[in-house]
Design a protein around this motif. Structure first.
Motif, PDB file in Angstrom:
ATOM      1  N   SER A 178      40.417 -37.838 -34.056  1.00 47.32           N
ATOM      2  CA  SER A 178      39.307 -38.637 -34.599  1.00 47.32           C
ATOM      3  C   SER A 178      37.974 -37.905 -34.547  1.00 47.32           C
TER       4      SER A 178
ATOM      5  N   LYS B  49      38.006 -35.746 -37.621  1.00 48.08           N
ATOM      6  CA  LYS B  49      37.799 -36.567 -38.820  1.00 48.08           C
ATOM      7  C   LYS B  49      36.347 -37.020 -38.948  1.00 48.08           C
ATOM      8  N   SER B  50      35.772 -37.502 -37.832  1.00 52.36           N
ATOM      9  CA  SER B  50      34.408 -38.033 -37.938  1.00 52.36           C
ATOM     10  C   SER B  50      33.395 -36.916 -38.169  1.00 52.36           C
TER      11      SER B  50
END
Ligand code: HEM
Length: 143
Positions: free
Chosen positions: A7, A10-11
């Motif tokens: 994550s 992704k962020s």
């Protein structure tokens, strides 16, 4: 790659994924030998090509490939697709005579771009390092 690391990748990618032209321009600026492999751009001043449609098209393809990969990470069921995409990249670039050393330069410049354009820190850096290690393992194992 842990779920937390996936994550973070992704962020942080979401913060730059629409800066395709800027990303490719920074990679070319740092690595004239990479730019030299693109017949349409070889030997040209970055400022003179950066705003062209052809440059946007190439930047969109290259950076878009990362978006596709980043979109798939973090879900075990996507591992086969990640392998397939990466193996295709190996095949197309190997056929062009691109060396793994040039991929290494690309990687270093991408990380440098990220470190200057996303909220960066130890955890984000470590997450990208693992993600890129995995990607490069597959990319270079068939070279
Ligand atoms: C084309 C991605 C690294 C040179 C492409 C394409 C993609 C792509 C998606 C278009 C589809 C294809 O032809 O395969 C990437 C990614 C890279 C990377 C994700 C790094 C992880 C490099 C490096 C070089 C390079 C390091 C040169 C040293 C080229 C060339 C083309 C190309 C010459 C063809 C451009 C044309 O159509 O005229 N790349 N690439 N790429 N790439 Fe890469």
């Amino acid at each position: 790659l842990s779920a937390d690391q996936a994550s973070l990748v992704k962020s942080s990618w979401a913060q730059v994924k629409h800066s395709e032209v800027d990303i490719l321009a920074s990679i070319f600026t740092a690595n004239p030998d990479i730019q030299a492999r693109f017949p349409q751009f070889a030997g040209k001043d970055i400022d003179s090509i950066k705003d062209t449609g052809a440059f946007a098209t190439h930047a969109g393809r290259i950076v878009g490939f990362f978006s596709e990969i980043v979109g798939l990470i973090g879900d075990q069921s996507n591992v086969p697709a990640l392998y397939t995409l990466t193996e295709q990249l190996t095949a197309s670039h190997k056929a062009r005579g691109i060396s793994t050393a040039q991929f290494g330069e690309f990687r270093a410049s991408l990380v440098s771009y990220l470190s200057n354009h996303v909220s960066w820190g130890e955890n984000v850096a470590a997450a990208w390092n693992v993600a890129l290690d995995n990607f490069f393992f597959v990319l270079t194992s068939n070279y």
